[in-house]
Design a protein around this motif. Structure first.
Motif, short mmCIF file in Angstrom:
data_model
loop_
_atom_site.label_atom_id
_atom_site.label_comp_id
_atom_site.label_asym_id
_atom_site.label_seq_id
_atom_site.Cartn_x
_atom_site.Cartn_y
_atom_site.Cartn_z
N ARG A 1 83.76 -6.20 5.25
CA ARG A 1 85.21 -6.32 5.42
C ARG A 1 85.95 -5.85 4.17
NH1 ARG A 1 83.65 -11.24 8.00
NH2 ARG A 1 84.07 -12.41 6.08
N GLY A 2 85.31 -6.01 3.02
CA GLY A 2 85.93 -5.59 1.76
C GLY A 2 85.70 -4.15 1.41
N GLY A 3 85.05 -3.39 2.29
CA GLY A 3 84.87 -1.96 2.04
C GLY A 3 83.72 -1.62 1.11
N MET A 4 82.80 -2.55 0.91
CA MET A 4 81.69 -2.32 -0.02
C MET A 4 80.47 -1.81 0.73
SD MET A 4 79.87 -5.04 -2.64
CE MET A 4 81.42 -5.38 -3.47
N PRO A 5 79.85 -0.71 0.28
CA PRO A 5 78.59 -0.27 0.89
C PRO A 5 77.53 -1.35 0.75
CG PRO A 5 79.49 1.44 -0.55
CD PRO A 5 80.28 0.19 -0.80
N VAL A 6 76.58 -1.38 1.68
CA VAL A 6 75.54 -2.40 1.64
C VAL A 6 74.16 -1.76 1.68
CG1 VAL A 6 76.95 -4.23 2.67
CG2 VAL A 6 75.62 -2.73 4.15
N LEU A 7 73.25 -2.35 0.93
CA LEU A 7 71.84 -2.02 1.01
C LEU A 7 71.19 -3.07 1.89
CD1 LEU A 7 69.08 -0.77 0.18
CD2 LEU A 7 69.18 -2.24 -1.86
N LEU A 8 70.71 -2.66 3.06
CA LEU A 8 70.02 -3.57 3.98
C LEU A 8 68.59 -3.72 3.49
CD1 LEU A 8 71.37 -2.09 7.31
CD2 LEU A 8 71.98 -4.31 6.33
N LEU A 9 68.31 -4.83 2.84
CA LEU A 9 67.06 -4.98 2.11
C LEU A 9 66.08 -5.90 2.83
CD1 LEU A 9 65.32 -4.51 -0.33
CD2 LEU A 9 66.73 -6.10 -1.62
N SER A 10 64.97 -5.32 3.28
CA SER A 10 63.87 -6.08 3.88
C SER A 10 62.67 -5.96 2.95
CB SER A 10 63.53 -5.52 5.27
OG SER A 10 62.25 -5.97 5.68
N ALA A 11 62.23 -7.10 2.41
CA ALA A 11 61.19 -7.07 1.36
C ALA A 11 60.05 -8.01 1.72
CB ALA A 11 61.79 -7.43 0.01
N GLY A 12 59.32 -7.68 2.77
CA GLY A 12 58.17 -8.48 3.15
C GLY A 12 56.99 -8.26 2.21
N MET A 13 56.15 -9.28 2.10
CA MET A 13 54.95 -9.21 1.27
C MET A 13 53.76 -8.96 2.18
SD MET A 13 55.77 -9.69 -1.90
CE MET A 13 54.16 -10.05 -2.52
#
Length: 512
Positions: free
Chosen positions: A256-268
């Motif tokens: 909503r604030g216009g910030m790009p996002v890194l969709l982070l999936s960090a499984g072990m």
């Protein structure tokens, strides 16, 4: 008869002067955004099978743990909420959202020179992580990282050509209030570099104040939204196949604030993800596809990085093994999946399990950095400075990583084959009546800085020369370079009026 090789006019002095002249950006041997993708560890059939399996996983297993707002957003888009509380995603929904997702994006920096073109398989390297220790080289010790350490890392990264972006690599352990931590992390990073910055937020309630701070730095909300120079690194998923409720709320606020996002999936791999390389990639892809649906259900086309970050695990001890060949393959396979979708993607590379910048760290950092790059990952995170399986960050290692990543980028650039590089004319001239070698030929001199990368700190002298120079130590040279950088004021610091206004509005802990 072939004419003898001509000498360049002006003699040796002129040639030295020519070589000393800075090359234009497009002539440098390595640079941001070189195109990777020549290395493909997966066949096309295997890529297609991973995608098809991810669709099955999302349709039949789904993800649990979404916040109430996320349930509303995702069911409104077409996801199914089961009696077991899991959200399941029909394949048609996933494919529709893939069609809406942003592609060929540019992540802005405060200084447009450092903008990141993420189109195709253009490769960039940078920092990342949440290390809780700083590695002190002098005593070979670890201590808790501070806000000043983070600011210094940003200042150092700003001066390194092959560090293309700064995602917060350390946690400021000297700050205990979460809001102050988030705000000061932003301030420390943005006042240290004008490159693209990535950060995380400890509480979704902190995002509005963080956006206010960014508006002040940018010169207003409109200027910020036009060029959002900070991205939210968001662990929206808690593997296996579960949403992280608070992080999802943070993601919603950032979008909503216009910030790009890194969709982070960090499984072990072997713990929170399947132990096999293919299975760990599959789960990470499935989780990130769910995140992509989430983002585009809120704001179609919002800038999001497909952040598949599966990590390796030493199954004998349960310790992370980020410097392994398996880790390199995980990251390379993920980069290939990003390319399959045509999405801007990021993955991990360059982190070391070694505690110090030693030979072990060198092989660990190079292995995954090279494979991720040649596989075409748009953003390779944790590429320099990270030790002890993400627990420690080292300023000297960050500086040494600039040389290391330069060599990785040279591998990404690959081999150009054309009339000039095949050099048949040179072979004729040199071998048929010429000097019998290529040293000093016009072509060799013309291309020596365009084709070859020379390390800044790495030592290529002979043993005798090395002894005559008092046996210079690589880490000591990095320390000297660190001291040189930190002795000057950061060029990224805010103008006095802006800084005064920020300090009046927010509790900034770094000295003015």
């Amino acid at each position: 008869m072939t004419a003898p090789l001509s000498r360049r006019g002006g003699g040796r002095a002129a040639r030295v002067a020519a070589r000393a002249t800075a090359l234009s950006e497009d002539q440098r041997p390595v640079r941001p955004g070189l195109i990777g993708g020549r290395y493909r560890p997966l066949t096309e059939a295997e890529v297609t099978r991973i995608h098809a399996s991810a669709l099955v996983a999302l349709d039949e297993i789904g993800l649990s743990g979404a916040p109430a707002s996320g349930v509303e957003i995702l069911t409104g888009a077409g996801a199914r909420l089961g009696e077991d509380g899991r959200l399941r995603f029909p394949p048609a929904l996933v494919e529709d959202m893939l069609a809406k997702a942003a592609r060929d994006i540019t992540l802005p920096a405060r200084d447009p020179r450092f903008d990141l073109d993420l189109s195709g398989q253009r490769v960039h390297y940078g920092t990342a992580g949440a290390a809780v220790h700083l590695v002190e080289i002098d005593g070979q010790t670890y201590r808790e990282s501070t806000l000043q350490d983070l600011h210094d890392a940003a200042r150092i990264a700003h001066q390194l050509d092959n560090i293309h972006f700064l995602q917060r690599p350390m946690v400021a352990r000297d700050l205990t209030d979460n809001l102050e931590l988030d705000l000061n992390t932003l301030y420390a990073c943005c006042s240290g570099t004008t490159k693209q910055v990535g950060t995380s937020f400890s509480d979704p309630a902190n995002v509005p104040d963080a956006l206010d701070l960014l508006h002040m730095i940018a010169g207003g909300e409109a200027a910020w939204r036009a060029r959002p120079f900070v991205s939210n690194s968001n662990c929206f998923a808690v593997p296996p196949m579960k949403f992280a409720s608070e992080s999802c709320e943070t993601m919603e606020a950032c979008i909503r604030g216009g910030m790009p996002v890194l969709l982070l999936s960090a499984g072990m791999s072997g713990a929170t993800a399947p132990s096999t390389i293919a299975g760990a990639i599959l789960q990470s892809v499935a989780e990130c596809l769910a995140g992509l649906v989430y983002v585009n259900a809120i704001a179609p086309g919002h800038h999001a990085i497909f952040g598949t970050w599966p990590f390796g695990l030493d199954l004998r001890t349960g310790a992370m093994c980020l410097g392994s060949g398996e880790q390199a393959l995980l990251s390379a396979g993920c980069a290939q999946m990003h390319a399959h979708y045509g999405l801007p993607g990021g993955t991990a590379g360059g982190a070391a399990d070694s505690k110090l910048p030693d030979m072990q760290a060198g092989w660990e950092q190079m292995c995954s950095n090279v494979l991720a790059g040649v596989a075409g990952a748009n953003m390779v995170y944790e590429a320099a400075g990270m030790h002890a399986s993400l627990l420690g960050f080292c300023h000297e290692s960050l500086i040494l990583g600039d040389d290391l990543i330069g060599q990785a980028l040279r591998c990404v650039r690959g081999i150009e084959v054309d009339d000039m590089t095949l050099a048949l004319d040179q072979m004729r001239a040199v071998c048929m009546g010429g000097p019998g070698h290529y040293l000093g030929t016009p072509e060799t001199l013309d291309r020596m800085h365009r084709d070859h990368l020379y390390p800044r700190l790495g030592d290529r002298t002979s043993p005798r020369q090395w002894e005559e120079m008092d046996k210079p130590d690589l880490v000591a040279k990095a320390t000297a370079r660190k001291q040189e950088i930190l002795a000057t004021r950061s060029p990224a610091r805010f103008d006095p009026a802006t800084d005064k206004a920020i300090r009046a509005r927010f509790p900034i802990h770094l000295p003015a």
